[in-house]
Design an enzyme around this catalytic site. Structure first.
Site: not given
Length: 306
Positions: A61, A64, A118, A225
């Site tokens: 993720s 992202k 997420s 993140k």
């Protein structure tokens, strides 16, 4: 004879790989448990720590962050309400989510949920509402990576669920540096929690940050993140402060649920005091096993080239 030659070639390659990994260790032995990691001083551009920074690996993720960047580059209105839609994404057809298909939220709320919580449906929805649709969005992700000089990166979809979303610690440092120009991404990513009210039907839900460091005293994080899949392991990317330095930090393929967090703490302690906590033996063993596996795979690929 051929079998001996192949075995010898693989052995030499593994020894070379081990030497490259060993050469990345600083003399202070500020070891990390992650397969690859990089720490850069944002003010000087100096690399403070690097271990296998060019190792290509799935990034889960962390993808992202590129998703958010492409959305903002398009200049789409953040307050526009968009419908939750994953119909164009083969990867998302059997993925469970708390967000109901067909309901709607603002583009800014979708960005927030994709970054801090997420949320995969939120990230996919952003791609569906991009000019030209989902495939145009993925194409834009790869074009942006190329423009940033992320030459060892590729994106197949916007969530990171695909193991074909790959990058390196060095490439992701480039992405983090580029994201300094997008303060809204940092702002949304470091929120501790967020409550979102969806429409059609109307319902509300609370979401929480996947990075526990945003809740800890002593950490000043301006962007973050996390990521996890079986193929990628645990991953972490941050813009933060360590030892009074503004830094970009990336850790990829960490052993255990909190090893990526522990690696961030280890490097922060190292920059602050010159000392570092030991990496657990089981994490080191996992790390060496993965390196041997990677060396064998690369060796086989090289031997297969006519």
């Amino acid at each position: 004879m051929l079998r001996r030659l192949i075995t010898a070639s693989l052995s030499c390659f593994m020894l070379l790989t081990s030497a490259v990994y060993a050469a990345t260790q600083p003399s202070e032995q500020a070891l990390v448990a992650s397969q690859s990691a990089m720490l850069v001083d944002l003010d000087t551009g100096k690399t403070l720590y690097a271990e296998a920074p060019n190792l290509v690996t799935p990034i889960a993720s962390v993808s992202k962050l590129m998703t958010a960047l492409v959305v903002l580059d398009a200049g789409l209105p953040l307050n526009e309400r968009i419908t939750v839609d994953v119909s164009q994404s083969p990867m998302m057809q059997n993925v469970v989510s708390r967000i109901r298909l067909g309901s709607n939220l603002t583009r800014k709320e979708a960005l927030s949920l994709a970054l801090m919580a997420s949320e995969n449906r939120a990230a996919t929805t952003l791609a569906h509402h991009y000019p030209g649709g989902y495939q145009a969005f993925v194409k834009a992700m790869n074009a942006k990576a190329k423009a940033l000089g992320m030459n060892n990166s590729m994106f197949e979809e916007p969530t990171g669920l695909s193991p074909h979303n790959v990058s390196t610690a060095a490439d992701l440092i480039k992405l983090l540096i580029a994201l300094k120009k997008y303060p809204v991404i940092g702002e949304l990513s470091v929120a501790k929690n967020r409550s979102v009210t969806f429409h059609k039907p109307r319902y509300s839900m609370a979401f929480y940050n996947t990075n526990p460091l945003v809740n800890r005293k002593g950490w000043h994080i301006s962007l973050t993140k996390t990521g996890y899949t079986d193929e990628a392991g645990h991953c972490l990317a941050m813009l933060t402060k360590m030892g009074n330095r503004n830094v970009a930090f990336v850790a990829l393929d960490s052993f255990g649920k909190y090893t990526h967090i522990a690696d961030a703490n280890r490097l922060k302690l190292w920059l602050t005091t010159g000392k570092s906590n030991r990496v657990p033996a089981e994490a080191l063993q996992y790390k060496m096993n993965k390196r041997a596996e990677h060396a064998q795979q690369v060796g086989k690929q090289q031997l297969a080239i006519p």
